[in-house]
Design a protein around this motif. Structure first.
Motif, PDB file in Angstrom:
ATOM      1  N   THR A  68      -2.640   7.762   8.839  1.00 49.19           N
ATOM      2  CA  THR A  68      -1.335   8.035   9.439  1.00 49.19           C
ATOM      3  C   THR A  68      -0.815   6.882  10.283  1.00 49.19           C
ATOM      4  O   THR A  68       0.374   6.817  10.590  1.00 49.19           O
ATOM      5  N   THR A  69      -1.696   5.960  10.670  1.00 55.09           N
ATOM      6  CA  THR A  69      -1.263   4.846  11.517  1.00 55.09           C
ATOM      7  C   THR A  69      -1.058   3.548  10.734  1.00 55.09           C
ATOM      8  O   THR A  69      -0.719   2.520  11.330  1.00 55.09           O
ATOM      9  N   LEU A  70      -1.270   3.570   9.425  1.00 55.26           N
ATOM     10  CA  LEU A  70      -1.221   2.332   8.653  1.00 55.26           C
ATOM     11  C   LEU A  70       0.110   1.589   8.763  1.00 55.26           C
ATOM     12  O   LEU A  70       0.112   0.371   8.984  1.00 55.26           O
ATOM     13  N   PRO A  71       1.260   2.246   8.625  1.00 51.56           N
ATOM     14  CA  PRO A  71       2.506   1.489   8.752  1.00 51.56           C
ATOM     15  C   PRO A  71       2.645   0.806  10.117  1.00 51.56           C
ATOM     16  O   PRO A  71       3.118  -0.329  10.200  1.00 51.56           O
ATOM     17  N   ARG A  72       2.242   1.494  11.164  1.00 48.72           N
ATOM     18  CA  ARG A  72       2.330   0.908  12.510  1.00 48.72           C
ATOM     19  C   ARG A  72       1.390  -0.284  12.652  1.00 48.72           C
ATOM     20  O   ARG A  72       1.751  -1.316  13.244  1.00 48.72           O
ATOM     21  N   ILE A  73       0.198  -0.181  12.100  1.00 47.83           N
ATOM     22  CA  ILE A  73      -0.756  -1.295  12.158  1.00 47.83           C
ATOM     23  C   ILE A  73      -0.181  -2.515  11.453  1.00 47.83           C
ATOM     24  O   ILE A  73      -0.281  -3.645  11.952  1.00 47.83           O
ATOM     25  N   GLU A  74       0.436  -2.301  10.312  1.00 49.96           N
ATOM     26  CA  GLU A  74       1.011  -3.424   9.578  1.00 49.96           C
ATOM     27  C   GLU A  74       2.169  -4.048  10.333  1.00 49.96           C
ATOM     28  O   GLU A  74       2.335  -5.275  10.335  1.00 49.96           O
ATOM     29  N   ASP A  75       2.985  -3.243  11.005  1.00 58.18           N
ATOM     30  CA  ASP A  75       4.070  -3.792  11.821  1.00 58.18           C
ATOM     31  C   ASP A  75       3.519  -4.649  12.953  1.00 58.18           C
ATOM     32  O   ASP A  75       4.055  -5.712  13.279  1.00 58.18           O
ATOM     33  N   LEU A  76       2.440  -4.187  13.580  1.00 56.79           N
ATOM     34  CA  LEU A  76       1.829  -4.953  14.664  1.00 56.79           C
ATOM     35  C   LEU A  76       1.253  -6.266  14.151  1.00 56.79           C
ATOM     36  O   LEU A  76       1.370  -7.310  14.809  1.00 56.79           O
ATOM     37  N   ALA A  77       0.623  -6.221  12.981  1.00 58.07           N
ATOM     38  CA  ALA A  77       0.070  -7.451  12.410  1.00 58.07           C
ATOM     39  C   ALA A  77       1.172  -8.458  12.138  1.00 58.07           C
ATOM     40  O   ALA A  77       1.030  -9.653  12.435  1.00 58.07           O
ATOM     41  N   ALA A  78       2.281  -7.980  11.601  1.00 54.22           N
ATOM     42  CA  ALA A  78       3.401  -8.881  11.326  1.00 54.22           C
ATOM     43  C   ALA A  78       4.006  -9.426  12.606  1.00 54.22           C
ATOM     44  O   ALA A  78       4.466 -10.576  12.655  1.00 54.22           O
ATOM     45  N   SER A  79       3.997  -8.622  13.663  1.00 51.95           N
ATOM     46  CA  SER A  79       4.601  -9.039  14.935  1.00 51.95           C
ATOM     47  C   SER A  79       3.728 -10.035  15.689  1.00 51.95           C
ATOM     48  O   SER A  79       4.218 -11.051  16.191  1.00 51.95           O
ATOM     49  N   TYR A  80       2.422  -9.750  15.769  1.00 49.91           N
ATOM     50  CA  TYR A  80       1.539 -10.575  16.586  1.00 49.91           C
ATOM     51  C   TYR A  80       0.966 -11.779  15.847  1.00 49.91           C
ATOM     52  O   TYR A  80       0.541 -12.741  16.474  1.00 49.91           O
ATOM     53  N   ASP A  81       0.913 -11.724  14.531  1.00 47.82           N
ATOM     54  CA  ASP A  81       0.388 -12.857  13.763  1.00 47.82           C
ATOM     55  C   ASP A  81       1.278 -13.080  12.546  1.00 47.82           C
ATOM     56  O   ASP A  81       0.852 -12.889  11.412  1.00 47.82           O
ATOM     57  N   PRO A  82       2.508 -13.513  12.774  1.00 45.91           N
ATOM     58  CA  PRO A  82       3.426 -13.677  11.640  1.00 45.91           C
ATOM     59  C   PRO A  82       2.947 -14.699  10.616  1.00 45.91           C
ATOM     60  O   PRO A  82       3.168 -14.525   9.416  1.00 45.91           O
ATOM     61  N   ALA A  83       2.271 -15.751  11.081  1.00 44.92           N
ATOM     62  CA  ALA A  83       1.785 -16.752  10.134  1.00 44.92           C
ATOM     63  C   ALA A  83       0.686 -16.164   9.248  1.00 44.92           C
ATOM     64  O   ALA A  83       0.680 -16.350   8.025  1.00 44.92           O
ATOM     65  N   GLY A  84      -0.243 -15.431   9.864  1.00 44.42           N
ATOM     66  CA  GLY A  84      -1.328 -14.821   9.097  1.00 44.42           C
ATOM     67  C   GLY A  84      -0.811 -13.779   8.128  1.00 44.42           C
ATOM     68  O   GLY A  84      -1.232 -13.735   6.966  1.00 44.42           O
ATOM     69  N   TRP A  85       0.111 -12.940   8.590  1.00 41.32           N
ATOM     70  CA  TRP A  85       0.625 -11.922   7.685  1.00 41.32           C
ATOM     71  C   TRP A  85       1.515 -12.544   6.615  1.00 41.32           C
ATOM     72  O   TRP A  85       1.565 -12.062   5.482  1.00 41.32           O
ATOM     73  N   GLY A  86       2.208 -13.638   6.969  1.00 40.29           N
ATOM     74  CA  GLY A  86       2.987 -14.338   5.958  1.00 40.29           C
ATOM     75  C   GLY A  86       2.110 -14.873   4.845  1.00 40.29           C
ATOM     76  O   GLY A  86       2.475 -14.837   3.663  1.00 40.29           O
ATOM     77  N   TRP A  87       0.930 -15.363   5.219  1.00 33.84           N
ATOM     78  CA  TRP A  87      -0.012 -15.850   4.208  1.00 33.84           C
ATOM     79  C   TRP A  87      -0.523 -14.699   3.350  1.00 33.84           C
ATOM     80  O   TRP A  87      -0.654 -14.815   2.135  1.00 33.84           O
ATOM     81  N   GLU A  88      -0.807 -13.559   3.985  1.00 38.25           N
ATOM     82  CA  GLU A  88      -1.218 -12.383   3.219  1.00 38.25           C
ATOM     83  C   GLU A  88      -0.128 -11.981   2.231  1.00 38.25           C
ATOM     84  O   GLU A  88      -0.412 -11.634   1.077  1.00 38.25           O
ATOM     85  N   ARG A  89       1.106 -12.000   2.677  1.00 41.18           N
ATOM     86  CA  ARG A  89       2.211 -11.628   1.792  1.00 41.18           C
ATOM     87  C   ARG A  89       2.317 -12.595   0.623  1.00 41.18           C
ATOM     88  O   ARG A  89       2.594 -12.195  -0.504  1.00 41.18           O
ATOM     89  N   ARG A  90       2.085 -13.886   0.901  1.00 46.91           N
ATOM     90  CA  ARG A  90       2.185 -14.849  -0.193  1.00 46.91           C
ATOM     91  C   ARG A  90       1.098 -14.599  -1.234  1.00 46.91           C
ATOM     92  O   ARG A  90       1.352 -14.662  -2.441  1.00 46.91           O
ATOM     93  N   ILE A  91      -0.131 -14.337  -0.784  1.00 45.64           N
ATOM     94  CA  ILE A  91      -1.214 -14.039  -1.727  1.00 45.64           C
ATOM     95  C   ILE A  91      -0.826 -12.848  -2.594  1.00 45.64           C
ATOM     96  O   ILE A  91      -1.021 -12.855  -3.816  1.00 45.64           O
ATOM     97  N   ALA A  92      -0.255 -11.822  -1.971  1.00 39.83           N
ATOM     98  CA  ALA A  92       0.136 -10.633  -2.719  1.00 39.83           C
ATOM     99  C   ALA A  92       1.285 -10.933  -3.684  1.00 39.83           C
ATOM    100  O   ALA A  92       1.259 -10.506  -4.844  1.00 39.83           O
ATOM    101  N   ASP A  93       2.281 -11.668  -3.225  1.00 38.84           N
ATOM    102  CA  ASP A  93       3.430 -11.964  -4.078  1.00 38.84           C
ATOM    103  C   ASP A  93       3.031 -12.849  -5.260  1.00 38.84           C
ATOM    104  O   ASP A  93       3.539 -12.671  -6.382  1.00 38.84           O
TER     105      ASP A  93
END
Length: 231
Positions: free
Chosen positions: A30-55
């Motif tokens: 139930t908290t997964l969307p919130r966790i992902e928002d926090l990851a994007a907010s606090y580590d945008p570079a890291g989450w951006g890299w994760e998004r690139r791997i996925a894309d």
């Protein structure tokens, strides 16, 4: 009991896994969307890299490196299988065997809620299952030799352990996605338990390096999340 489910075994298994207490996995669905928002907010570079791997994986280009920040992506050539590699770089070969993009695809789904990431995950998982050669007779005996360096991919000891960790996140995150079908859940669980058994057959003795620790981590993740199945 699952065999007696009115909609069949797979449907019963899906309902069971989705209804289990969240403490049996490392996250609360139930908290997964919130966790992902926090990851994007606090580590945008890291989450951006994760998004690139996925894309890149959605487009058919998978992360083929062991360096977590290497920008090496590749497409599987026609007729590709895991008994031979056109790329002789060991780092690329190990990267292809470890499936970093599986977990990235599952996390991207929860951040964007776009089913294309789930579709790519199951496409890749089905592809691996189809193309990875089945272990030959006596494979278990080879795996018992912890430092056996000649065993061919994708069943090298460390590769299997890291792949099992990535499969953990890919499986459990997909279980709680409403678009994931009961049949996919059954297939993913069967594949994961098979890989767990192969990693567990090696055994973990004295922890001498991070390789041993990663193997132990993979076994712990699955043993903690499926105590009723892995013992």
């Amino acid at each position: 009991d699952l065999d007696m489910h009115p909609k069949g075994f797979s449907a019963g298994l899906a309902e069971y896994l989705r209804a289990r207490d969240s403490h049996l996995t490392l996250f609360d669905p139930t908290t997964l969307p919130r966790i992902e928002d926090l990851a994007a907010s606090y580590d945008p570079a890291g989450w951006g890299w994760e998004r690139r791997i996925a894309d890149e994986a959605v487009a058919g280009r998978v992360c083929a490196a062991t360096d977590p920040h290497s920008e090496r992506f590749t497409e599987y050539p026609p007729g590709f299988n895991f008994t031979s590699f056109p790329d002789k770089d060991p780092q690329a070969i190990m990267g292809l065997c470890r499936h970093r993009w599986f977990a990235s695809l599952a996390r991207a789904y929860w951040h964007r809620r776009e089913v294309k990431y789930l579709d790519a995950l199951w496409r890749e998982w089905d592809f691996f299952t189809e193309r990875a050669p089945a272990p030959l007779p006596g494979s278990r005996a080879k795996l018992q030799s912890i430092y056996h360096s000649a065993y061919e991919p994708p069943y090298l000891r460390l590769d299997m352990s890291i792949r099992l960790m990535n499969w953990y996140w890919a499986f459990w995150l997909s279980v709680h996605a409403p678009e994931t079908t009961p049949e996919q859940i059954s297939a993913g669980l069967a594949r994961s338990i098979k890989l767990f058994d192969m990693v567990a057959s090696i055994g973990v003795g004295e922890i001498r390096s991070n390789h041993d620790a990663m193997q132990f981590e993979a076994l712990f993740l699955w043993a903690a999340s499926l105590p009723e199945l892995v013992g």
